[in-house]
Motif scaffolding. Structure first.
Motif, PDB file in Angstrom:
ATOM      1  N   ASN A 102       0.839  -1.197   0.000  1.00  0.00           N
ATOM      2  CA  ASN A 102       0.000   0.000   0.000  1.00  0.00           C
ATOM      3  C   ASN A 102       0.873   1.246   0.000  1.00  0.00           C
ATOM      4  OD1 ASN A 102       0.883   0.386   2.671  1.00  0.00           O
ATOM      5  ND2 ASN A 102      -0.901  -0.658   3.515  1.00  0.00           N
ATOM      6  N   GLN A 103       0.238   2.398   0.001  1.00  0.00           N
ATOM      7  CA  GLN A 103       0.967   3.657  -0.141  1.00  0.00           C
ATOM      8  C   GLN A 103       1.830   3.969   1.082  1.00  0.00           C
ATOM      9  OE1 GLN A 103      -1.332   6.531  -2.107  1.00  0.00           O
ATOM     10  NE2 GLN A 103      -0.029   8.277  -1.615  1.00  0.00           N
ATOM     11  N   GLY A 104       1.332   3.634   2.280  1.00  0.00           N
ATOM     12  CA  GLY A 104       2.112   3.879   3.490  1.00  0.00           C
ATOM     13  C   GLY A 104       3.399   3.083   3.509  1.00  0.00           C
ATOM     14  N   ALA A 105       3.315   1.804   3.104  1.00  0.00           N
ATOM     15  CA  ALA A 105       4.517   0.963   3.033  1.00  0.00           C
ATOM     16  C   ALA A 105       5.479   1.504   1.980  1.00  0.00           C
ATOM     17  CB  ALA A 105       4.136  -0.480   2.713  1.00  0.00           C
ATOM     18  N   GLY A 106       4.935   2.005   0.859  1.00  0.00           N
ATOM     19  CA  GLY A 106       5.786   2.581  -0.181  1.00  0.00           C
ATOM     20  C   GLY A 106       6.557   3.788   0.311  1.00  0.00           C
ATOM     21  N   LEU A 107       5.911   4.624   1.098  1.00  0.00           N
ATOM     22  CA  LEU A 107       6.571   5.813   1.639  1.00  0.00           C
ATOM     23  C   LEU A 107       7.690   5.425   2.605  1.00  0.00           C
ATOM     24  CD1 LEU A 107       6.549   8.897   1.678  1.00  0.00           C
ATOM     25  CD2 LEU A 107       4.923   8.803   3.561  1.00  0.00           C
ATOM     26  N   LEU A 108       7.425   4.446   3.470  1.00  0.00           N
ATOM     27  CA  LEU A 108       8.461   3.974   4.398  1.00  0.00           C
ATOM     28  C   LEU A 108       9.634   3.344   3.644  1.00  0.00           C
ATOM     29  CD1 LEU A 108       6.369   2.400   7.294  1.00  0.00           C
ATOM     30  CD2 LEU A 108       8.019   4.258   7.518  1.00  0.00           C
ATOM     31  N   ALA A 109       9.326   2.548   2.606  1.00  0.00           N
ATOM     32  CA  ALA A 109      10.397   1.912   1.816  1.00  0.00           C
ATOM     33  C   ALA A 109      11.277   2.959   1.155  1.00  0.00           C
ATOM     34  CB  ALA A 109       9.781   0.987   0.767  1.00  0.00           C
ATOM     35  N   ALA A 110      10.668   4.027   0.621  1.00  0.00           N
ATOM     36  CA  ALA A 110      11.452   5.109  -0.004  1.00  0.00           C
ATOM     37  C   ALA A 110      12.349   5.789   1.028  1.00  0.00           C
ATOM     38  CB  ALA A 110      10.507   6.124  -0.649  1.00  0.00           C
ATOM     39  N   CYS A 111      11.831   6.003   2.245  1.00  0.00           N
ATOM     40  CA  CYS A 111      12.641   6.604   3.312  1.00  0.00           C
ATOM     41  C   CYS A 111      13.797   5.692   3.704  1.00  0.00           C
ATOM     42  CB  CYS A 111      11.765   6.891   4.527  1.00  0.00           C
ATOM     43  SG  CYS A 111      10.516   8.155   4.260  1.00  0.00           S
ATOM     44  N   PHE A 112      13.529   4.376   3.808  1.00  0.00           N
ATOM     45  CA  PHE A 112      14.581   3.428   4.188  1.00  0.00           C
ATOM     46  C   PHE A 112      15.717   3.408   3.172  1.00  0.00           C
ATOM     47  CE2 PHE A 112      11.396   0.651   6.735  1.00  0.00           C
ATOM     48  CZ  PHE A 112      11.496   1.544   7.798  1.00  0.00           C
ATOM     49  N   ILE A 113      15.364   3.272   1.887  1.00  0.00           N
ATOM     50  CA  ILE A 113      16.423   3.134   0.871  1.00  0.00           C
ATOM     51  C   ILE A 113      17.154   4.456   0.658  1.00  0.00           C
ATOM     52  CG2 ILE A 113      15.183   3.705  -1.269  1.00  0.00           C
ATOM     53  CD1 ILE A 113      16.483   1.035  -2.369  1.00  0.00           C
ATOM     54  N   ALA A 114      16.537   5.572   1.089  1.00  0.00           N
ATOM     55  CA  ALA A 114      17.204   6.869   0.954  1.00  0.00           C
ATOM     56  C   ALA A 114      18.394   7.006   1.897  1.00  0.00           C
ATOM     57  CB  ALA A 114      16.203   7.997   1.218  1.00  0.00           C
ATOM     58  N   ILE A 115      18.371   6.279   3.044  1.00  0.00           N
ATOM     59  CA  ILE A 115      19.438   6.461   4.041  1.00  0.00           C
ATOM     60  C   ILE A 115      20.157   5.170   4.405  1.00  0.00           C
ATOM     61  CG2 ILE A 115      18.313   8.484   5.054  1.00  0.00           C
ATOM     62  CD1 ILE A 115      17.325   6.681   7.328  1.00  0.00           C
ATOM     63  N   VAL A 116      19.727   4.012   3.883  1.00  0.00           N
ATOM     64  CA  VAL A 116      20.332   2.742   4.307  1.00  0.00           C
ATOM     65  C   VAL A 116      21.787   2.649   3.833  1.00  0.00           C
ATOM     66  CG1 VAL A 116      19.579   1.432   2.267  1.00  0.00           C
ATOM     67  CG2 VAL A 116      19.911   0.247   4.447  1.00  0.00           C
ATOM     68  N   PRO A 117      22.723   2.284   4.716  1.00  0.00           N
ATOM     69  CA  PRO A 117      24.148   2.233   4.324  1.00  0.00           C
ATOM     70  C   PRO A 117      24.439   1.262   3.188  1.00  0.00           C
ATOM     71  CG  PRO A 117      23.911   2.189   6.711  1.00  0.00           C
ATOM     72  CD  PRO A 117      22.535   2.031   6.151  1.00  0.00           C
ATOM     73  N   GLY A 118      23.673   0.172   3.105  1.00  0.00           N
ATOM     74  CA  GLY A 118      23.921  -0.817   2.057  1.00  0.00           C
ATOM     75  C   GLY A 118      23.804  -0.262   0.660  1.00  0.00           C
ATOM     76  N   TYR A 119      23.031   0.807   0.472  1.00  0.00           N
ATOM     77  CA  TYR A 119      22.917   1.444  -0.844  1.00  0.00           C
ATOM     78  C   TYR A 119      23.708   2.733  -0.921  1.00  0.00           C
ATOM     79  CZ  TYR A 119      20.846   3.662  -4.956  1.00  0.00           C
ATOM     80  OH  TYR A 119      20.676   4.274  -6.171  1.00  0.00           O
ATOM     81  N   ILE A 120      23.805   3.463   0.198  1.00  0.00           N
ATOM     82  CA  ILE A 120      24.545   4.730   0.190  1.00  0.00           C
ATOM     83  C   ILE A 120      26.019   4.502  -0.121  1.00  0.00           C
ATOM     84  CG2 ILE A 120      25.505   6.392   1.835  1.00  0.00           C
ATOM     85  CD1 ILE A 120      22.856   7.233   2.593  1.00  0.00           C
ATOM     86  N   SER A 121      26.527   3.303   0.207  1.00  0.00           N
ATOM     87  CA  SER A 121      27.934   3.016  -0.072  1.00  0.00           C
ATOM     88  C   SER A 121      28.262   3.151  -1.549  1.00  0.00           C
ATOM     89  CB  SER A 121      28.276   1.601   0.396  1.00  0.00           C
ATOM     90  OG  SER A 121      27.505   0.640  -0.306  1.00  0.00           O
ATOM     91  N   ARG A 122      27.264   2.981  -2.443  1.00  0.00           N
ATOM     92  CA  ARG A 122      27.506   3.078  -3.883  1.00  0.00           C
ATOM     93  C   ARG A 122      26.814   4.285  -4.514  1.00  0.00           C
ATOM     94  NH1 ARG A 122      29.931  -1.610  -5.692  1.00  0.00           N
ATOM     95  NH2 ARG A 122      30.665  -2.718  -3.874  1.00  0.00           N
ATOM     96  N   SER A 123      26.209   5.165  -3.707  1.00  0.00           N
ATOM     97  CA  SER A 123      25.473   6.289  -4.301  1.00  0.00           C
ATOM     98  C   SER A 123      25.910   7.639  -3.752  1.00  0.00           C
ATOM     99  CB  SER A 123      23.967   6.100  -4.070  1.00  0.00           C
ATOM    100  OG  SER A 123      23.670   6.094  -2.691  1.00  0.00           O
ATOM    101  N   VAL A 124      27.061   7.696  -3.066  1.00  0.00           N
ATOM    102  CA  VAL A 124      27.557   8.986  -2.586  1.00  0.00           C
ATOM    103  C   VAL A 124      28.141   9.785  -3.745  1.00  0.00           C
ATOM    104  CG1 VAL A 124      28.044   8.240  -0.233  1.00  0.00           C
ATOM    105  CG2 VAL A 124      29.766   7.921  -2.002  1.00  0.00           C
ATOM    106  N   ALA A 125      28.265  11.091  -3.565  1.00  0.00           N
ATOM    107  CA  ALA A 125      28.832  11.948  -4.604  1.00  0.00           C
ATOM    108  C   ALA A 125      30.249  11.496  -4.922  1.00  0.00           C
ATOM    109  CB  ALA A 125      28.825  13.400  -4.139  1.00  0.00           C
ATOM    110  N   GLY A 126      30.544  11.375  -6.210  1.00  0.00           N
ATOM    111  CA  GLY A 126      31.868  10.940  -6.649  1.00  0.00           C
ATOM    112  C   GLY A 126      31.951   9.449  -6.918  1.00  0.00           C
TER     113      GLY A 126
END
Length: 654
Positions: free
Chosen positions: A48-72
């Motif tokens: 549902n939409q609430g779960a989608g919003l939480l998932a977007a917030c999680f992937i925005a700050i989770v270290p497992g993805y930020i390790s490959r998406s930082v500037a540079g």
């Protein structure tokens, strides 16, 4: 590179002047924003939409993805996870992980067929996906005919053929009797499966279809790469994932992710079958290889969002909307009329209305508040952890290191840039530097010097030759270095500051790779003690204590006492006093050692009976054995004159 170039072209076409460097630096952060949007869309489709919003917030700050998406972070993964998530949302491709997509979606269709969830929607969706995706992927020159000539794509083709046969049999179902249909179905499916299987075997045997790659085999057999392709196993990203890495990159989501998976399985439909398959396969692959934590992170964020969303809906929702109170029966009406009676019909003491309300309101609201507060605390702890990991682990450049003292002050270790700057300023522009392949790009980019091997060297035997030189004694290594025209040797040594990523800790991989190509000269067992230990102290193997890598790392280190508690020559990384302190060189000399001894550079001496040749002469004159120094000098002088004449003619033309 194509994406960055296209964005740069479009921006300049719109008269927005942006340097290509800035586009490359900010490409990954921009696409991480798009990844959050695609994750929201995919999770909303699944739950549902609430779960989608939480998932977007999680992937925005989770270290497992930020390790490959930082500037540079200009790499395939910066764009790939967005392509992966958006592909799953639209049901079309990405990087090397594209193999994961092109096998997961067919697996989803196959499981739906087994679960008897076939529908026209599945048939149209997969047929469109496979045909359009196949044609579009083959337009890329780098890909070419790989989608029809590699084993990784055969599962998708097989499921496509199976789906066509299944759809045709469903079409015939209404036109045949039950007995005829069962017979035809059994024969048709068996024949189709047999023909596809035999065709794939024949094409693979004849060489038309390429066999599975070594990296693929290493996913199923964790010991395969170490035995057959040690260069793949030597990469730190290809090691099995530890529990610490899971917690470091995912934090509390590791615990909530199974709950979200349970919610999806409990209320299963076609879409949730897909996310369950994605979760199970991604967990396995992430456990086998650290690099594949990147593919696990999105589904963990999605399913954790489902879990949090479901809990919040249950404990924060309005009870009156969820269920209406039951109608009052006649017994309740009698109780109201006889409210003055102290006993009810059962003979028990009657409770007053105020006491009933207190009993109803006592536990329920408190439990809801406690659970809600606990969930919010978990989310706050997750946000704090993600912020700390991002700022400390993933936002620092890999070339500049930082260490912290006991009082919290920070030390900046700039040894890499210091060493590369020295190479750039103090060596000939044509000098050749030998180092392990990990530092090839840095030496070429920052020192502007030629390296023998780098991160893009595909020739395994060439890397093995460098490994052999590092593993051999000085005299044998000198012969290899002379044959490769090496001028300088660069190594990384962390014994002074306790840096664990140095070349001594990587040394066994050099030995294994060299042994694969030169088994007669290099044997891994020679570098261990009789008890099977890898030690750098006096009990260490004589072969290890006299090899080139050991001598270059510990040269002059035996004279250094780091503090009053440890003896001279104490290695902080290995926690041991080195066994060979009297190290002398015959064919090499120390050229540079950085401030914290992190980078050490040695110059390769010329032969005793030969004067140094410049690099232009070296490229012109083949290696010859001259009868005397006078003949050699006359020969070199003759060629020098020719070079001077050539330069003069060029200047006259200009």
């Amino acid at each position: 590179m194509v994406t960055a170039g296209l964005i740069h072209y479009v921006l300049n076409l719109l008269h927005i002047t942006v340097h290509i460097r800035d586009v490359c630096v900010f490409l990954a952060p921009v696409f991480s924003g798009l990844t959050a949007i695609s994750t929201f869309l995919l999770t909303r489709e699944l739950w549902n939409q609430g779960a989608g919003l939480l998932a977007a917030c999680f992937i925005a700050i989770v270290p497992g993805y930020i390790s490959r998406s930082v500037a540079g972070s200009f790499d395939n993964e910066g764009i790939a996870i967005f392509a992966l998530q958006f592909t799953y949302y639209l049901w079309v491709s990405a990087w090397g992980g594209y193999v994961f997509i092109i096998n997961l979606i067919p697996l989803h269709v196959f499981v739906l067929l087994l679960m008897q969830r076939y529908s026209r929607r599945v048939y149209i969706a997969y047929s469109t996906f496979y045909i359009v995706g196949l044609i579009l992927s083959m337009q890329i020159p780098f890909v070419g005919f790989q989608p029809i000539r590699t084993s990784e794509h055969m599962a998708a083709a097989g499921v496509f053929a199976l789906l066509q046969a299944y759809a045709f049999l469903q079409y015939l179902k209404d036109r045949l009797t039950r007995q005829e249909f069962q017979t035809l179905f059994f024969l048709g499916v068996s024949l189709a499966a047999g023909v596809v299987f035999l065709t794939v075997i024949y094409l693979t045997y004849t060489g038309y279809i390429a066999p599975w790659s070594g990296r693929f085999y290493s996913l199923w057999d964790t010991g395969y790469a170490k035995i057959h392709i040690p260069i793949i196993a030597s990469v730190s990203e290809h090691q099995p994932t530890t529990w610490v890495s899971f917690f470091f990159d995912l934090h509390i989501l590791v615990c909530t992710f199974p709950a979200g998976l349970w919610f999806c399985i409990k209320n299963i439909n076609d879409e949730r079958v897909f996310v369950a398959l994605y979760a199970i396969s991604a967990v396995y692959f992430a456990g086998v290889m650290v690099r594949l934590m990147l593919t696990l992170t999105p589904v963990v964020c999605m399913l954790s969002a489902v879990a949090f969303s479901s809990v919040f809906e249950h404990y924060m929702g309005d009870d009156t909307k969820r269920e209406k109170p039951p109608a009052e029966d006649s017994s309740d009406e009698d109780d109201k009329r006889n409210s003055g009676n102290l006993y009810d019909k059962a003979g028990k003491v009657r409770k007053h209305v105020s006491e009933q309300e207190k009993a109803e309101e006592g536990l329920g609201p408190n439990v809801k508040s406690i659970v809600t507060m606990l969930m919010l605390m978990l989310l706050m702890m997750f946000a704090v952890h993600c912020t700390w990991v991002t700022s400390n682990a993933y936002s620092s450049p890999s070339v500049v290191l930082a260490s912290y003292n006991h009082d919290g002050t920070r030390n900046i270790l700039d040894d890499f840039r210091e060493a590369y700057y020295w190479l750039r300023q103090n060596t000939d522009e044509h000098a050749r530097v030998m180092s392990w392949w990990d530092y090839g790009y840095q030496i070429a980019g920052m020192a502007n010097r030629t390296t023998l091997v780098d991160n893009n060297t595909w020739n395994n035997s060439h890397i093995a030759l460098v490994g052999k030189a590092m593993s051999s004694n000085e005299s044998a290594a000198y012969q290899i270095m002379r044959s490769l025209d090496v001028d300088y040797v660069l190594i990384i040594f962390g014994g002074v500051i306790g840096y664990s990523g140095d070349d001594i800790n990587k040394f066994l991989w050099m030995v294994r790779i060299a042994e694969g190509e030169h088994p007669k000269d290099i044997r891994e067992s020679d570098y261990f003690t009789p008890q099977g230990e890898f030690r750098v102290d006096k009990a260490g193997s004589p072969t290890l204590l006299n090899c080139l890598m050991y001598k270059m790392s510990y040269y002059r280190f035996g004279e250094m006492q780091l503090d009053f508690r440890t003896p001279p020559g104490f290695d902080r990384t290995r926690n041991a006093e080195i066994g060979n302190k009297d190290i002398k060189f015959k064919h090499l000399e120390e050229a540079f050692t950085s401030e914290h001894w992190l980078v050490r550079i040695y110059k390769v001496k010329n032969l005793d009976n030969r004067e140094p040749l410049d690099h232009k002469l070296r490229s012109v004159v083949p290696k010859q054995k001259y009868t005397s120094k006078k003949t050699a000098k006359r020969k070199r002088g003759h060629i020098k004159n020719k070079l001077v004449l050539r330069k003069g003619k060029k200047l006259q033309k200009k």
